[in-house]
Scaffold this motif. Structure first.
Motif, PDB file in Angstrom:
ATOM      1  N   ILE A  77      -3.233  52.090 -39.339  1.00 38.49           N
ATOM      2  CA  ILE A  77      -1.583  52.036 -38.761  1.00 38.49           C
ATOM      3  C   ILE A  77      -1.145  51.919 -40.023  1.00 38.49           C
ATOM      4  O   ILE A  77       0.411  51.970 -40.106  1.00 38.49           O
ATOM      5  CB  ILE A  77      -2.112  50.477 -38.190  1.00 38.49           C
ATOM      6  CG1 ILE A  77      -2.491  51.073 -36.595  1.00 38.49           C
ATOM      7  CG2 ILE A  77      -0.006  50.599 -37.701  1.00 38.49           C
ATOM      8  CD1 ILE A  77      -2.280  49.983 -35.785  1.00 38.49           C
ATOM      9  N   ALA A  78      -1.351  51.301 -41.029  1.00 35.49           N
ATOM     10  CA  ALA A  78      -0.476  50.883 -42.380  1.00 35.49           C
ATOM     11  C   ALA A  78      -0.614  52.121 -42.660  1.00 35.49           C
ATOM     12  O   ALA A  78       0.742  52.266 -43.679  1.00 35.49           O
ATOM     13  CB  ALA A  78      -1.348  49.837 -42.929  1.00 35.49           C
ATOM     14  N   LEU A 111      -2.926  52.974 -33.262  1.00 30.82           N
ATOM     15  CA  LEU A 111      -4.517  52.272 -32.953  1.00 30.82           C
ATOM     16  C   LEU A 111      -5.118  53.120 -31.951  1.00 30.82           C
ATOM     17  O   LEU A 111      -6.397  53.100 -32.366  1.00 30.82           O
ATOM     18  CB  LEU A 111      -4.103  51.398 -31.772  1.00 30.82           C
ATOM     19  CG  LEU A 111      -5.351  50.276 -31.656  1.00 30.82           C
ATOM     20  CD1 LEU A 111      -5.493  49.329 -32.383  1.00 30.82           C
ATOM     21  CD2 LEU A 111      -4.748  48.996 -30.520  1.00 30.82           C
ATOM     22  N   ASP A 124      -6.304  48.465 -38.537  1.00 25.50           N
ATOM     23  CA  ASP A 124      -5.289  48.522 -39.360  1.00 25.50           C
ATOM     24  C   ASP A 124      -4.947  48.855 -40.097  1.00 25.50           C
ATOM     25  O   ASP A 124      -3.901  49.115 -40.691  1.00 25.50           O
ATOM     26  CB  ASP A 124      -5.225  46.402 -39.714  1.00 25.50           C
ATOM     27  CG  ASP A 124      -5.050  45.869 -38.354  1.00 25.50           C
ATOM     28  OD1 ASP A 124      -3.970  45.436 -37.190  1.00 25.50           O
ATOM     29  OD2 ASP A 124      -5.553  44.640 -38.600  1.00 25.50           O
ATOM     30  N   ARG A 125      -5.779  49.154 -41.188  1.00 26.04           N
ATOM     31  CA  ARG A 125      -5.598  49.990 -42.625  1.00 26.04           C
ATOM     32  C   ARG A 125      -5.331  51.527 -41.504  1.00 26.04           C
ATOM     33  O   ARG A 125      -4.308  52.132 -42.638  1.00 26.04           O
ATOM     34  CB  ARG A 125      -7.029  50.209 -43.665  1.00 26.04           C
ATOM     35  CG  ARG A 125      -7.645  48.797 -43.409  1.00 26.04           C
ATOM     36  CD  ARG A 125      -8.486  49.356 -45.359  1.00 26.04           C
ATOM     37  NE  ARG A 125      -9.290  50.318 -44.625  1.00 26.04           N
ATOM     38  CZ  ARG A 125     -10.690  49.591 -44.315  1.00 26.04           C
ATOM     39  NH1 ARG A 125     -10.665  48.746 -43.432  1.00 26.04           N
ATOM     40  NH2 ARG A 125     -12.133  50.945 -43.879  1.00 26.04           N
ATOM     41  N   ASP A 175      -1.330  46.745 -32.600  1.00 25.23           N
ATOM     42  CA  ASP A 175      -2.636  46.531 -33.408  1.00 25.23           C
ATOM     43  C   ASP A 175      -3.409  46.438 -33.144  1.00 25.23           C
ATOM     44  O   ASP A 175      -4.043  46.042 -31.960  1.00 25.23           O
ATOM     45  CB  ASP A 175      -1.875  45.877 -33.932  1.00 25.23           C
ATOM     46  CG  ASP A 175      -1.947  44.452 -33.129  1.00 25.23           C
ATOM     47  OD1 ASP A 175      -2.337  43.496 -32.920  1.00 25.23           O
ATOM     48  OD2 ASP A 175      -0.042  43.315 -34.334  1.00 25.23           O
ATOM     49  N   SER A 176      -4.416  45.734 -34.106  1.00 22.76           N
ATOM     50  CA  SER A 176      -6.311  45.683 -33.567  1.00 22.76           C
ATOM     51  C   SER A 176      -6.413  44.370 -32.747  1.00 22.76           C
ATOM     52  O   SER A 176      -6.942  44.015 -32.306  1.00 22.76           O
ATOM     53  CB  SER A 176      -7.184  44.877 -35.183  1.00 22.76           C
ATOM     54  OG  SER A 176      -5.693  43.880 -35.143  1.00 22.76           O
ATOM     55  N   SER A 177      -4.951  43.835 -32.290  1.00 23.85           N
ATOM     56  CA  SER A 177      -5.233  42.314 -31.616  1.00 23.85           C
ATOM     57  C   SER A 177      -5.472  42.922 -30.320  1.00 23.85           C
ATOM     58  O   SER A 177      -6.565  42.268 -29.859  1.00 23.85           O
ATOM     59  CB  SER A 177      -3.868  41.968 -31.559  1.00 23.85           C
ATOM     60  OG  SER A 177      -3.121  42.551 -30.848  1.00 23.85           O
ATOM     61  N   ASP A 235     -10.099  45.887 -38.111  1.00 27.90           N
ATOM     62  CA  ASP A 235     -10.304  45.333 -40.035  1.00 27.90           C
ATOM     63  C   ASP A 235      -9.753  47.640 -40.435  1.00 27.90           C
ATOM     64  O   ASP A 235      -8.763  47.804 -40.902  1.00 27.90           O
ATOM     65  CB  ASP A 235     -10.968  45.750 -41.042  1.00 27.90           C
ATOM     66  CG  ASP A 235     -11.236  44.024 -40.877  1.00 27.90           C
ATOM     67  OD1 ASP A 235     -10.294  42.831 -40.253  1.00 27.90           O
ATOM     68  OD2 ASP A 235     -11.769  43.613 -41.614  1.00 27.90           O
TER      69      ASP A 235
END
Length: 346
Positions: free
Chosen positions: A286-287, A292, A283-284, A326-328, A280
């Motif tokens: 990256i936004a 990552l 992702d913040r 991303d976080s995946s 989480d």
């Protein structure tokens, strides 16, 4: 524990809560203990004191503050380490740090890098304890949060008995709230910064003797401490123990910090929850325009010694650095780790 908690924890000693008893800290480490590293460490230990990388006072005053000094509220208690030798500039930088919410301001008197030497600060300040004392006095006058110092035993040909005592006498005389000692000399001539982390021999008993000389002042120890059990042994002699590379290369060493050092109720550490929190957070980041890899580069050693750790590292090292990751990717890497099997060399 944030500023409010620290204030409420002040006792008869007059020290903030995180300096009210034995303290475990994660050392300030250049290029390593950035905000993403500290966020990770805070998810593993609620109580350990965290430090920023050293930030030069001029950069604090004139630089891009969000990039240099921004941090997540979850990081508390977190200390800002400053580099410099001008009392007025350090006082101004300390005030900026305190206004931004840092719980402590620390002065670097231990870094041996060439860049630091050229600026006449860091470890070379061991040669001018009177100047260090003036710096501490100026910083103390500028802020209400603790002002502390991190130093070496001495530099070059200095006698570590007289050099360390002179530094301690000066900073404690001006009200320093803590003195953290890296229990090695720094050799400014002949050794690289990397070599200065390993080659000068450790002398823990010298730090113990300093504590005996100052029974009512906070003295912490740093240098070559590999794990919590070693930290706990040091705490039989001094007030604080600081982990450096051990905490960075194997962050899981911090998983038992709160029960082992602070006596909190122990339980199995929830790595799945840790990964979700970090995903989480990533992702913040990256936004906001980050990548990552900025986050996951600090997580590579998290599962050292566990089945699947090699595959976990491979995924992070190759896939997390790709554009658009991303976080995946972090969740995929975690899926490769076997937390149920007995630990074995990865």
């Amino acid at each position: 524990m944030g500023v409010k908690d620290a204030v409420e924890a002040i006792g008869k000693s007059g020290k903030p809560g995180f300096y009210g008893g034995n303290v475990l800290a994660v050392a300030p480490m250049m290029d390593w203990t950035d905000r993403h590293c500290r966020f990770l460490h805070r998810q593993i230990t609620r109580r350990a004191l965290l430090y920023t990388e050293m930030v030069v006072a001029d950069a604090v005053i004139h630089g891009e503050r969000e990039r240099l000094l921004g941090f997540d509220a979850a990081e508390h208690p977190v200390a800002l380490q400053l580099g410099g030798s001008d009392p007025a500039k350090l006082a101004e930088a300390a005030a900026i740090g305190a206004d931004l919410g840092y719980d402590e301001i620390n002065l670097n008197v231990g870094c041996p890098s060439d860049r630091v030497q050229s600026g006449t600060f860091g470890a070379c300040l061991m040669k001018t304890p009177e100047l260090v004392a003036r710096c501490v006095a100026a910083m103390k006058a500028a802020v209400d949060v603790p002002v502390t110092v991190k130093c070496r035993l001495g530099v070059d040909e200095q006698d570590i008995e007289t050099a360390l005592d002179a530094l301690a006498d000066g900073v404690f005389g001006e009200g320093a709230d803590a003195l953290w000692v890296h229990a090695r000399k720094a050799w400014l001539e002949g050794l690289s910064p990397k070599e200065n982390r390993d080659i000068p021999p450790l002398d823990y008993p010298r730090v113990y003797r300093l504590k005996e000389r100052y029974p009512d002042r906070f003295v912490g120890i740093n240098g070559g401490i590999p794990d919590l059990e070693a930290a706990k042994r040091h705490l039989g002699h001094v007030d604080g123990a600081m982990l450096g590379r051990a905490a960075y290369h194997t962050p899981s060493v911090l998983a038992d910090a709160d029960p082992v050092i602070y006596g909190e109720v122990s339980g199995d550490f929830d790595y799945a929850l840790l990964i979700e929190r970090m995903a989480d957070y990533a992702d913040r980041h990256i936004a906001r325009g980050g990548r990552l890899g900025h986050v996951t580069r600090h997580m590579v050693g998290l599962f050292h010694g566990r089945p699947g750790a090699r595959r976990y590292r491979q995924i992070l090292s190759t896939e997390a650095t790709r554009p658009g990751a991303d976080s995946s990717v972090l969740r995929k890497a975690f899926a490769a780790v076997d937390l149920e099997s007995a630990a074995e060399a990865a």
